[in-house]
Scaffold this motif. Structure first.
Motif, PDB file in Angstrom:
ATOM      1  N   SER A 421       4.062  18.169   3.325  1.00  0.00           N
ATOM      2  CA  SER A 421       3.437  16.979   3.912  1.00  0.00           C
ATOM      3  C   SER A 421       2.279  16.474   3.059  1.00  0.00           C
ATOM      4  N   GLU A 422       1.573  17.374   2.397  1.00  0.00           N
ATOM      5  CA  GLU A 422       0.493  16.961   1.489  1.00  0.00           C
ATOM      6  C   GLU A 422       1.063  16.082   0.378  1.00  0.00           C
ATOM      7  N   VAL A 423       2.196  16.499  -0.170  1.00  0.00           N
ATOM      8  CA  VAL A 423       2.821  15.754  -1.263  1.00  0.00           C
ATOM      9  C   VAL A 423       3.214  14.358  -0.799  1.00  0.00           C
ATOM     10  N   ARG A 424       3.892  14.277   0.333  1.00  0.00           N
ATOM     11  CA  ARG A 424       4.295  12.946   0.811  1.00  0.00           C
ATOM     12  C   ARG A 424       3.076  12.119   1.205  1.00  0.00           C
ATOM     13  N   ALA A 425       2.051  12.769   1.746  1.00  0.00           N
ATOM     14  CA  ALA A 425       0.869  12.030   2.206  1.00  0.00           C
ATOM     15  C   ALA A 425       0.149  11.351   1.050  1.00  0.00           C
ATOM     16  N   ILE A 426       0.053  12.028  -0.098  1.00  0.00           N
ATOM     17  CA  ILE A 426      -0.663  11.353  -1.196  1.00  0.00           C
ATOM     18  C   ILE A 426       0.158  10.188  -1.736  1.00  0.00           C
ATOM     19  N   ILE A 427       1.459  10.360  -1.870  1.00  0.00           N
ATOM     20  CA  ILE A 427       2.285   9.268  -2.398  1.00  0.00           C
ATOM     21  C   ILE A 427       2.320   8.098  -1.425  1.00  0.00           C
ATOM     22  N   GLU A 428       2.597   8.372  -0.151  1.00  0.00           N
ATOM     23  CA  GLU A 428       2.634   7.280   0.825  1.00  0.00           C
ATOM     24  C   GLU A 428       1.260   6.639   0.977  1.00  0.00           C
ATOM     25  N   GLY A 429       0.206   7.461   0.944  1.00  0.00           N
ATOM     26  CA  GLY A 429      -1.138   6.903   1.099  1.00  0.00           C
ATOM     27  C   GLY A 429      -1.497   5.946  -0.012  1.00  0.00           C
ATOM     28  N   GLN A 430      -1.212   6.326  -1.260  1.00  0.00           N
ATOM     29  CA  GLN A 430      -1.532   5.451  -2.393  1.00  0.00           C
ATOM     30  C   GLN A 430      -0.723   4.161  -2.335  1.00  0.00           C
ATOM     31  N   ILE A 431       0.561   4.262  -2.014  1.00  0.00           N
ATOM     32  CA  ILE A 431       1.421   3.073  -2.006  1.00  0.00           C
ATOM     33  C   ILE A 431       1.105   2.171  -0.814  1.00  0.00           C
ATOM     34  N   LEU A 432       0.829   2.765   0.345  1.00  0.00           N
ATOM     35  CA  LEU A 432       0.445   1.956   1.500  1.00  0.00           C
ATOM     36  C   LEU A 432      -0.835   1.182   1.218  1.00  0.00           C
ATOM     37  N   SER A 433      -1.784   1.798   0.537  1.00  0.00           N
ATOM     38  CA  SER A 433      -3.018   1.103   0.181  1.00  0.00           C
ATOM     39  C   SER A 433      -2.722  -0.080  -0.736  1.00  0.00           C
ATOM     40  N   MET A 434      -1.842   0.127  -1.705  1.00  0.00           N
ATOM     41  CA  MET A 434      -1.471  -0.967  -2.603  1.00  0.00           C
ATOM     42  C   MET A 434      -0.861  -2.121  -1.821  1.00  0.00           C
ATOM     43  N   ARG A 435       0.088  -1.804  -0.943  1.00  0.00           N
ATOM     44  CA  ARG A 435       0.735  -2.868  -0.168  1.00  0.00           C
ATOM     45  C   ARG A 435      -0.284  -3.608   0.688  1.00  0.00           C
ATOM     46  N   ALA A 436      -1.171  -2.867   1.358  1.00  0.00           N
ATOM     47  CA  ALA A 436      -2.148  -3.494   2.248  1.00  0.00           C
ATOM     48  C   ALA A 436      -3.063  -4.443   1.496  1.00  0.00           C
ATOM     49  N   HIS A 437      -3.569  -3.997   0.368  1.00  0.00           N
ATOM     50  CA  HIS A 437      -4.530  -4.834  -0.358  1.00  0.00           C
ATOM     51  C   HIS A 437      -3.837  -5.978  -1.099  1.00  0.00           C
ATOM     52  N   VAL A 438      -2.586  -5.789  -1.506  1.00  0.00           N
ATOM     53  CA  VAL A 438      -1.807  -6.894  -2.072  1.00  0.00           C
ATOM     54  C   VAL A 438      -1.656  -8.007  -1.037  1.00  0.00           C
ATOM     55  N   GLU A 439      -1.308  -7.633   0.200  1.00  0.00           N
ATOM     56  CA  GLU A 439      -1.142  -8.640   1.248  1.00  0.00           C
ATOM     57  C   GLU A 439      -2.470  -9.312   1.584  1.00  0.00           C
ATOM     58  N   ARG A 440      -3.537  -8.525   1.646  1.00  0.00           N
ATOM     59  CA  ARG A 440      -4.855  -9.096   1.968  1.00  0.00           C
ATOM     60  C   ARG A 440      -5.341 -10.050   0.884  1.00  0.00           C
ATOM     61  N   PHE A 441      -4.855  -9.868  -0.326  1.00  0.00           N
ATOM     62  CA  PHE A 441      -5.311 -10.694  -1.443  1.00  0.00           C
ATOM     63  C   PHE A 441      -4.513 -11.992  -1.564  1.00  0.00           C
ATOM     64  N   GLY A 442      -3.557 -12.210  -0.679  1.00  0.00           N
ATOM     65  CA  GLY A 442      -2.814 -13.468  -0.679  1.00  0.00           C
ATOM     66  C   GLY A 442      -1.554 -13.450  -1.512  1.00  0.00           C
ATOM     67  N   MET A 443      -1.089 -12.268  -1.932  1.00  0.00           N
ATOM     68  CA  MET A 443       0.164 -12.187  -2.681  1.00  0.00           C
ATOM     69  C   MET A 443       1.351 -12.386  -1.738  1.00  0.00           C
ATOM     70  N   PRO A 444       2.373 -13.115  -2.169  1.00  0.00           N
ATOM     71  CA  PRO A 444       3.578 -13.240  -1.352  1.00  0.00           C
ATOM     72  C   PRO A 444       4.180 -11.862  -1.067  1.00  0.00           C
ATOM     73  N   PHE A 445       4.692 -11.674   0.159  1.00  0.00           N
ATOM     74  CA  PHE A 445       5.276 -10.388   0.505  1.00  0.00           C
ATOM     75  C   PHE A 445       6.547 -10.605   1.304  1.00  0.00           C
ATOM     76  N   PRO A 446       7.630  -9.843   1.008  1.00  0.00           N
ATOM     77  CA  PRO A 446       7.705  -8.842  -0.058  1.00  0.00           C
ATOM     78  C   PRO A 446       7.706  -9.500  -1.430  1.00  0.00           C
ATOM     79  N   PRO A 447       7.398  -8.728  -2.487  1.00  0.00           N
ATOM     80  CA  PRO A 447       7.372  -9.313  -3.828  1.00  0.00           C
ATOM     81  C   PRO A 447       8.726  -9.912  -4.204  1.00  0.00           C
ATOM     82  N   ARG A 448       8.683 -10.990  -4.960  1.00  0.00           N
ATOM     83  CA  ARG A 448       9.912 -11.581  -5.498  1.00  0.00           C
ATOM     84  C   ARG A 448      10.561 -10.637  -6.500  1.00  0.00           C
ATOM     85  N   ARG A 449       9.682  -9.982  -7.296  1.00  0.00           N
ATOM     86  CA  ARG A 449      10.148  -9.027  -8.299  1.00  0.00           C
ATOM     87  C   ARG A 449       9.050  -7.994  -8.486  1.00  0.00           C
TER      88      ARG A 449
END
Length: 557
Positions: A421-449
């Motif tokens: 669970s530690e392994v999945r938690a770090i990977i999911e945590g980092q990627i979830l943060s990226m998705r959240a801040h991408v959306e907050r910054f006004g990037m179209p979601f989901p990405p076109r590419r």
């Protein structure tokens, strides 16, 4: 679409002046890489006594600089090496990339030196006395906290500065660096005729005169009005007096900086018609090198620090990310997020919980279910800038979380998870943060590419997690050095724009022939199950609630 053919048998040269090295990539008229070269500053220029290309000042907290002349001498060395491999007479255009935020200070009268270079002598011999400061502040420098706070206060706050210039004040940004020099070394500032970024500095060498700062790299200074694409009087006044005349006018990234100087025609036999296209920063050139050109295009670079960048037409003012005018278009903006805790933090979890083995790490990722049974982790081996939190690990279990609603869901902090669970938690945590801040910054979601680069882009299990959380296909590239290859591609684009007499869409350069060029990407992970993507959206929302609490409790300026 306009005819964007390139002259047959021509070459396009791109450089990248990074922190530790100078790289070069040469493309032919089919946009295939025909030659590359590398100069490592520490090993190839040991007399400068740098470590990782920099000096760390032990007398001033946070001060990190590089010797300006080292970049000049490396350029001499690079051109000599390349002259043995290619015919410079075939180079139709040259452009470049450079580490962002670094600055160079030209002494009064140096324009005369630049315009009268002797082709019988090396550049380094002739430019030894051309700088009012011999060591350039670079992006690693963090000695300007006081100046950052003063600049934000002067313009009406951090969010107002972000709205105006694309970013809140950052210690590495050039504006705070200039203010610090003005405050602590006023005579040096007075004796400075021109201030260049590393990118415009290298372009100045090639044209034999002061080159403009390009609009994209200029946005990494806390000085440029990113909507007007001109210097902001409010930001200039908050930084230093008479600054605009020391900066010159900004220019579009695709513009011609000038013809290559006679020095290079006589010494290295370049064609006198060779164009020098504006240089820009390394991240903008990487965006170009990955062929990102439209709103919704996104790249994730997984390295020592993780970087997320892409294109949007409506960036939102943010205290977390950065917005720049697009380096590949006259409209739109490049946005970027930077995480200090990247590969080294993933490796730390691997070493602690996965027997120091990526095979074991990946086995754990495959064994654990998406959403990790509601286990969420925040892993900061070093102090983090996004969000602004000190080093530390924080783990939570979401009780009553089924993935269809947050009603009744509560989070409980725990000390540790089981290893998988530690392994999945770090990977999911980092990627979830990226998705959240991408959306907050006004990037179209989901990405076109979505293109993933960097060392961890070879890990299929991590790529599958990215595809599951972002809900789109994930592509990778096998080509290294996207900054220098992007600079070469921008050289070709600038040549076409100049030949047509107006801006031509960037994708015109490689459209319909992408698979035959050096810029091909491959599908590496298919989009995740839409139901799981929706559930991740709820987990992401809960993660951001916890992140906000952590920042309020532990965060720093």
């Amino acid at each position: 679409m306009a005819d964007c053919s390139l002259p047959h048998d021509s070459l396009f040269l791109g450089f990248d002046t990074s922190t530790q090295s100078l790289k070069a990539t040469i493309l032919d008229s089919n946009l295939s890489i025909v030659e590359t070269e590398l100069i490592n500053f520490d090993s190839n220029l040991p007399h400068y006594k740098t470590k990782d290309g920099v000096y760390r000042d032990t007398t001033v907290n946070g001060r990190i600089v590089s010797p300006t002349l080292m970049w000049v001498e490396a350029f001499d060395m690079m051109l000599l090496k390349l002259s043995r491999k290619i015919d410079f007479g075939k180079v139709a255009a040259v452009s470049g990339s450079a580490q962002q935020h670094g600055s160079v200070y030209w002494k009064n009268g140096s324009s005369v030196i630049l315009s009268s270079l002797d082709p019988k002598k090396q550049l380094v011999e002739q430019l030894r006395e051309a700088f009012s400061i011999k060591e350039s502040p670079i992006w690693m420098d963090s000695s300007t906290t006081e100046q950052c706070m003063k600049i934000e206060e002067a313009v009406g706050g951090a969010l107002e500065l972000s709205r105006l210039t694309g970013s809140r004040a950052h210690e590495r940004y050039t504006g705070p660096q200039i203010r610090r020099i003005f405050e602590t070394q006023p005579e040096v500032y007075k004796n400075t005729e021109r201030i260049s970024l590393v990118s415009s500095f290298m372009a100045s060498l090639l044209v034999g005169g002061y080159s403009c700062i390009d609009e994209t790299d200029g946005a990494g200074m806390n000085l440029l009005d990113i909507k007007q694409k001109s210097w902001s009087k409010k930001a200039l006044d908050a930084t230093a007096p008479d600054l605009e005349e020391k900066l010159g006018k900004p220019a579009p990234a695709y513009a011609v900086a000038g013809l290559i100087a006679p020095y290079f025609v006589e010494r290295f036999h370049f064609s006198s018609n060779c164009l020098v296209i504006q240089w820009s920063g390394d991240n903008p050139n990487s965006l170009a090198g990955l062929t990102l050109n439209s709103p919704g295009d996104l790249a994730i670079s997984l390295g020592t620090s993780d970087t997320v960048f892409g294109i949007t037409d409506k960036p939102q003012p943010s205290l977390e990310g950065h917005a720049f005018p697009s380096p590949v278009d006259t409209k739109g903006h490049m946005v970027m997020l930077c995480y200090k805790n990247g590969s080294l933090t993933r490796e730390d979890i691997r070493n602690q919980y996965a027997e120091k083995s990526w095979d074991v790490f990946n086995k754990y990722l495959q064994q654990t279910p998406p959403l990790n049974d509601g286990k969420l982790g925040f892993y900061y081996k070093e102090h983090e800038s996004l969000p602004p939190l000190p080093a530390g690990f924080h783990r939570y279990i979401l009780q009553n979380f089924m993935g269809d609603s947050l009603d009744g869901v509560v989070d409980q902090e725990v000390n540790e998870f089981d290893a998988a669970s530690e392994v999945r938690a770090i990977i999911e945590g980092q990627i979830l943060s990226m998705r959240a801040h991408v959306e907050r910054f006004g990037m179209p979601f989901p990405p076109r590419r979505l293109i993933v680069t960097g060392g961890a882009s070879s890990n299929e299990c991590i790529l599958e997690s990215i595809a599951s959380i972002f809900g789109c296909d994930v592509y990778t590239v096998e080509r290294p050095d996207s900054a220098s290859s992007g600079a070469a591609l921008r050289a070709a684009h600038g040549w076409v724009c100049n030949a047509k007499g107006s801006f031509i869409p960037f994708e015109c350069i490689y459209k319909d022939r992408l698979e035959k060029t050096s810029f091909t990407s491959k599908l590496s992970a298919k989009a995740g199950d839409p139901t799981v993507v929706t559930k991740y959206a709820l987990m992401m929302k809960k993660r951001m609630e916890i992140e906000k609490r952590l920042v309020e409790k532990l965060g720093r300026w």
